[in-house]
Write an enzyme that holds these catalytic residues in place. Structure first.
Site, PDB file in Angstrom:
ATOM      1  N   ASP A 119       0.857  -1.172   0.000  1.00 58.07           N
ATOM      2  CA  ASP A 119       0.000   0.000   0.000  1.00 58.07           C
ATOM      3  C   ASP A 119       0.901   1.232   0.000  1.00 58.07           C
ATOM      4  O   ASP A 119       1.991   1.214   0.554  1.00 58.07           O
ATOM      5  CB  ASP A 119      -0.898  -0.029   1.241  1.00 58.07           C
ATOM      6  CG  ASP A 119      -2.005   1.009   1.147  1.00 58.07           C
ATOM      7  OD1 ASP A 119      -2.103   1.684   0.105  1.00 58.07           O
ATOM      8  OD2 ASP A 119      -2.752   1.144   2.116  1.00 58.07           O
TER       9      ASP A 119
ATOM     10  N   CYS B 137      -7.419 -24.662  16.055  1.00 60.52           N
ATOM     11  CA  CYS B 137      -8.636 -25.436  16.319  1.00 60.52           C
ATOM     12  C   CYS B 137      -8.386 -26.946  16.331  1.00 60.52           C
ATOM     13  O   CYS B 137      -9.116 -27.693  16.981  1.00 60.52           O
ATOM     14  CB  CYS B 137      -9.705 -25.087  15.290  1.00 60.52           C
ATOM     15  SG  CYS B 137     -10.330 -23.410  15.473  1.00 60.52           S
TER      16      CYS B 137
ATOM     17  N   CYS C 271     -13.207 -26.202  11.857  1.00 59.09           N
ATOM     18  CA  CYS C 271     -12.052 -25.465  11.348  1.00 59.09           C
ATOM     19  C   CYS C 271     -10.816 -26.357  11.408  1.00 59.09           C
ATOM     20  O   CYS C 271     -10.587 -27.032  12.407  1.00 59.09           O
ATOM     21  CB  CYS C 271     -11.827 -24.198  12.188  1.00 59.09           C
ATOM     22  SG  CYS C 271     -10.363 -23.256  11.688  1.00 59.09           S
TER      23      CYS C 271
ATOM     24  N   CYS D 247      -7.665 -25.233  11.169  1.00 56.63           N
ATOM     25  CA  CYS D 247      -6.458 -24.438  11.429  1.00 56.63           C
ATOM     26  C   CYS D 247      -5.648 -25.076  12.559  1.00 56.63           C
ATOM     27  O   CYS D 247      -6.152 -25.921  13.308  1.00 56.63           O
ATOM     28  CB  CYS D 247      -6.805 -22.984  11.765  1.00 56.63           C
ATOM     29  SG  CYS D 247      -7.226 -22.664  13.471  1.00 56.63           S
TER      30      CYS D 247
ATOM     31  N   GLY E 275      -0.913   6.305   1.561  1.00 57.86           N
ATOM     32  CA  GLY E 275      -1.905   7.376   1.561  1.00 57.86           C
ATOM     33  C   GLY E 275      -2.815   7.292   2.779  1.00 57.86           C
ATOM     34  O   GLY E 275      -3.008   8.271   3.502  1.00 57.86           O
ATOM     35  N   PHE E 276      -3.330   6.107   3.027  1.00 53.98           N
ATOM     36  CA  PHE E 276      -4.250   5.933   4.159  1.00 53.98           C
ATOM     37  C   PHE E 276      -3.556   6.268   5.486  1.00 53.98           C
ATOM     38  O   PHE E 276      -4.127   6.955   6.343  1.00 53.98           O
ATOM     39  CB  PHE E 276      -4.783   4.494   4.182  1.00 53.98           C
ATOM     40  CG  PHE E 276      -5.733   4.223   5.310  1.00 53.98           C
ATOM     41  CD1 PHE E 276      -7.060   4.622   5.222  1.00 53.98           C
ATOM     42  CD2 PHE E 276      -5.304   3.591   6.466  1.00 53.98           C
ATOM     43  CE1 PHE E 276      -7.937   4.395   6.276  1.00 53.98           C
ATOM     44  CE2 PHE E 276      -6.187   3.358   7.519  1.00 53.98           C
ATOM     45  CZ  PHE E 276      -7.503   3.757   7.418  1.00 53.98           C
TER      46      PHE E 276
ATOM     47  N   HIS F 153      -6.027 -18.370  13.740  1.00 55.77           N
ATOM     48  CA  HIS F 153      -7.374 -18.828  13.377  1.00 55.77           C
ATOM     49  C   HIS F 153      -8.093 -17.794  12.514  1.00 55.77           C
ATOM     50  O   HIS F 153      -8.727 -18.143  11.513  1.00 55.77           O
ATOM     51  CB  HIS F 153      -8.202 -19.111  14.633  1.00 55.77           C
ATOM     52  CG  HIS F 153      -9.658 -19.247  14.353  1.00 55.77           C
ATOM     53  ND1 HIS F 153     -10.223 -20.413  13.876  1.00 55.77           N
ATOM     54  CD2 HIS F 153     -10.671 -18.326  14.396  1.00 55.77           C
ATOM     55  CE1 HIS F 153     -11.523 -20.213  13.660  1.00 55.77           C
ATOM     56  NE2 HIS F 153     -11.814 -18.958  13.968  1.00 55.77           N
TER      57      HIS F 153
ATOM     58  N   GLN G 134     -11.220   6.571  -6.230  1.00 55.15           N
ATOM     59  CA  GLN G 134     -11.783   7.234  -5.057  1.00 55.15           C
ATOM     60  C   GLN G 134     -13.134   7.841  -5.432  1.00 55.15           C
ATOM     61  O   GLN G 134     -13.672   7.559  -6.487  1.00 55.15           O
ATOM     62  CB  GLN G 134     -10.802   8.310  -4.563  1.00 55.15           C
ATOM     63  CG  GLN G 134      -9.507   7.747  -3.967  1.00 55.15           C
ATOM     64  CD  GLN G 134      -9.712   7.121  -2.595  1.00 55.15           C
ATOM     65  OE1 GLN G 134     -10.821   7.117  -2.050  1.00 55.15           O
ATOM     66  NE2 GLN G 134      -8.642   6.572  -2.024  1.00 55.15           N
TER      67      GLN G 134
ATOM     68  N   ASP H 253      -7.954  -7.038   1.660  1.00 60.25           N
ATOM     69  CA  ASP H 253      -6.965  -7.070   2.732  1.00 60.25           C
ATOM     70  C   ASP H 253      -7.540  -6.341   3.931  1.00 60.25           C
ATOM     71  O   ASP H 253      -8.411  -5.482   3.775  1.00 60.25           O
ATOM     72  CB  ASP H 253      -5.665  -6.350   2.336  1.00 60.25           C
ATOM     73  CG  ASP H 253      -5.789  -4.842   2.513  1.00 60.25           C
ATOM     74  OD1 ASP H 253      -6.426  -4.210   1.664  1.00 60.25           O
ATOM     75  OD2 ASP H 253      -5.296  -4.307   3.528  1.00 60.25           O
TER      76      ASP H 253
ATOM     77  N   GLY I 273     -11.072   4.083  -0.223  1.00 53.56           N
ATOM     78  CA  GLY I 273     -12.035   4.964   0.413  1.00 53.56           C
ATOM     79  C   GLY I 273     -13.335   4.302   0.833  1.00 53.56           C
ATOM     80  O   GLY I 273     -14.355   4.964   1.001  1.00 53.56           O
TER      81      GLY I 273
HETATM   82 ZN   LIG Z   1      -9.489 -22.355  13.576  1.00 50.41          ZN
END
Ligand SMILES: [Zn+2]
Length: 412
Positions: A94, A346, A341, A343, A97-98, A372, A225, A303, A253
């Site tokens: 990025d 989990c 899940c 992951c 700007g933000f 997670h 924008q 993102d 934006g």
């Molecule tokens: Zn998980």
């Protein structure tokens, strides 16, 4: 020659969602996709191996933060961002700007750029479209974003028009500097750049691009924008399309304080205003329901810092809404955060254990919830992609949203 490309494998028959593949010099990204945010060249508490294990393909870093610390020229001297952070997949930066408009203090905007004080040490700095292109060149991400003028989400028409038109003028300067750096290799320090900087867009994807020399070819994405004003968004998209043969488009934006229906309405407008042949990246949007709503409106890339920030605060995403692990009701709960899940958190740990880690200030707790949450969004986009390829995105997303909203969020 290393090339960028995007191919839409399938558009969902009942809507505008599409499953695609976005090729970059560091690999292919299956879309729609969520990009985990490594603001300071680190997805907070997660190792690159964690990200690969959960199937993350592209990540994001931030030019403002890395310019201030450790410095983009240092990153360049150490071989660029990919080598610096040991992530050999695609990266997007990025432009800052933000951050300049949200973090830095004492900013003054003029036509040339923005003057501000660093949020770290108060030092006086100046960003211009040209300096930001050089910073992003030094960092060496695959996709770099233009420097833009960011305003609050509920800004009135005059404010939104002023910022949007300035962003368009800055885009012209970004484009010109980007092309100048590419042909002359003026970025300071480090090895001499190669001359294949200006990437070429191809209609079909090349498989397994060879490893890139540093700095790699980069794609500059413009940012649309215009706030919540439909005609400004249409005008910006049209002007941007006339300026260059871009490799993809950023949508900026949004998710900056406006109401969700306004965000969805603007995405509807942009779905018609942007070419369907190129990737669309909705910047900074990362709550699960917004990802699903964005996919339904033709967005390919997302993102957000939400999964790691909320993970560090004890909040987990689940298919039934958000869950605050610190609540007393989880004290003796032997279930994982989310039942199905897969992951690394989990598969092994209970809600009771992770709650205990949080209450005891053990760093493993915030790492497990961050892991997670990022996994949740990466796999959510993978499931959306599969639904598009089955031609069932509409029914799949209706069911997913109904379940997600079926219960009041239990977040403190
Ligand atoms: Zn998980």
């Amino acid at each position: 020659m290393h090339r960028f490309g995007f191919e839409v494998k399938l558009e969902d028959g009942s809507g505008r969602a599409r499953a695609g593949r976005f090729a970059t010099p560091h690999g292919i990204v299956q879309t729609p996709a969520f990009m985990a945010v490594g603001t300071l060249a680190s997805v907070k508490s997660l190792d690159p191996d964690d990200l690969r294990a959960m199937g993350a393909e592209m990540i994001l870093a931030n030019a403002y933060h890395l310019h201030l610390r450790p410095g983009d020229e240092l990153v360049r001297a150490l071989g660029g961002l990919h080598r610096f952070m040991a992530w050999d997949g695609p990266i997007l930066t990025d432009s800052g700007g933000f951050q300049v408009f949200s973090l830095a203090t004492l900013r003054s905007v003029d036509e040339d750029g923005v003057e501000f004080r660093s949020h770290l040490d108060g030092s006086r700095r100046r960003f211009t479209p040209e300096s930001v292109m050089r910073i992003e060149r030094n960092l060496g991400a695959d996709v770099i974003m233009q420097f833009d003028h960011v305003i609050p989400g509920q800004s009135d028409e005059a404010t939104a028009r002023d910022a949007s038109e300035r962003s368009l003028r800055w885009l012209v300067r970004c484009r010109d500097e980007f092309e100048r750096i590419g042909s002359e290799g003026v970025a300071s320090g480090g090895p001499p750049p190669n001359n294949n900087v200006t990437a070429r867009f191809v209609d079909s994807i090349i498989e397994a691009p060879p490893p890139s020399p540093f700095p790699p070819p980069q794609a500059l994405f413009p940012i649309v924008q215009g706030g919540i004003h439909e005609h400004l968004r249409r005008e910006a998209a049209s002007t941007i399309r006339d300026l260059h043969d871009w490799l993809g488009f950023g949508i900026g934006g949004l998710s900056v304080g406006e109401a969700k229906p306004d965000m969805y309405r603007i995405l509807d407008v942009l779905d018609d205003a942007l070419p369907r042949t190129h990737p669309r990246y909705l910047m900074g949007v990362g709550f699960p329901e917004d990802l699903v709503e964005g996919v339904r409106r033709g967005v390919d890339l997302f993102d957000c810092v939400a999964p790691t920030r909320m993970g560090r605060n004890g909040t987990a995403f689940t298919s039934d809404g958000r869950l605050n692990i610190k609540r007393a009701e989880f004290k003796d709960d032997a279930r994982p955060i989310e039942q199905d899940c897969d992951c690394a958190a989990c598969k092994r740990f209970s809600r009771a254990y992770i709650r205990h880690l949080f209450l005891a200030d053990e760093i493993l707790g915030l790492r497990l919830l961050s892991l997670h949450n990022v996994h949740f969004l990466v796999s959510l986009m993978r499931r959306a992609r599969e639904a598009i390829l089955r031609g069932e995105l509409a029914s799949w997303s209706d069911a997913w949203l109904a379940r997600y909203h079926s219960r009041p969020t239990i977040s403190a």
